[in-house]
Write an enzyme that holds these catalytic residues in place. Structure first.
Site, PDB file in Angstrom:
ATOM      1  CG  ASP A   9      -1.795   1.121   1.439  1.00 21.21           C
ATOM      2  OD1 ASP A   9      -1.605   2.165   0.777  1.00 21.21           O
ATOM      3  OD2 ASP A   9      -2.721   1.003   2.264  1.00 21.21           O
ATOM      4  N   GLY A  31      -8.840   5.510  -6.674  1.00 23.00           N
ATOM      5  CA  GLY A  31      -7.580   4.785  -6.798  1.00 23.00           C
ATOM      6  C   GLY A  31      -6.518   5.276  -5.842  1.00 23.00           C
ATOM      7  CG  ASP A  33      -6.002  11.749  -6.363  1.00 22.48           C
ATOM      8  OD1 ASP A  33      -5.261  12.291  -5.533  1.00 22.48           O
ATOM      9  OD2 ASP A  33      -6.776  12.388  -7.101  1.00 22.48           O
TER      10      ASP A  33
END
Length: 173
Positions: A9, A31, A33
């Protein structure tokens, strides 16, 4: 510079700067962003509004605070949307080059990249990986470690294979 691939992540990377695959408006989105804005908190959005009142054009980059992220900075880049006909590879490679230039401006020595435009913007995965690896490798920078963060294992395997090929046949610069 060392280029490495990891599965994970991007919002949890312990680096000086993370790269955000933003949209032109610079106001958050989906996503990568959305994940960065969510994990980093409202200070990132506030900084985007103040620093980029008109957003950024495709292929450009700019920095904001990292907010609550481990990273001190978020370097926002606007990748081309392949799905709507933005197929100029130069815009994609510009994102990586400009992100490294901005990293140098703020003094970042470690940086984490997503595969820009390879998600919802639909850039073909193999070319997205090649564009990332080649541009990061070929851009003069003070960055010491560039990490390409793959969200899933299959993408990581593709990036890692490309990095192995690069190490087996280095290019003279």
């Amino acid at each position: 510079m060392r280029i490495e691939a990891v599965v994970g992540d991007i919002t949890r990377q312990r680096v000086d700067a993370v790269v955000n695959a933003a949209n032109r408006g610079m106001r958050g989105g989906g996503g990568v962003d959305g994940a960065i804005h969510s994990a980093g908190g409202p200070d990132i959005l506030a900084d985007c509004v103040e620093r980029f009142p008109d957003g950024l054009p495709t292929g450009e980059a700019g920095w904001t605070t990292g907010g609550r992220l481990h990273a001190q900075w978020v370097i926002h880049v606007v990748g081309p949307n392949y799905n709507v006909g933005e197929t100029d590879r130069g815009l994609l490679t510009s994102c990586y080059r400009r992100a490294l230039e901005v990293a140098d401006e703020v003094g970042a020595r470690t940086i984490a990249f997503p595969l820009i435009s390879a998600g919802i913007f639909g850039w073909p995965m193999d070319d997205a990986i090649d564009a990332a690896v080649e541009t990061i490798r070929d851009t003069p920078t003070e960055v010491e470690v560039a990490r390409i963060v793959a969200f899933g294992r299959p993408t990581y395997e593709l990036v890692a294979a490309r990095l192995r090929r690069l190490q087996e046949s280095p290019v003279d610069r």
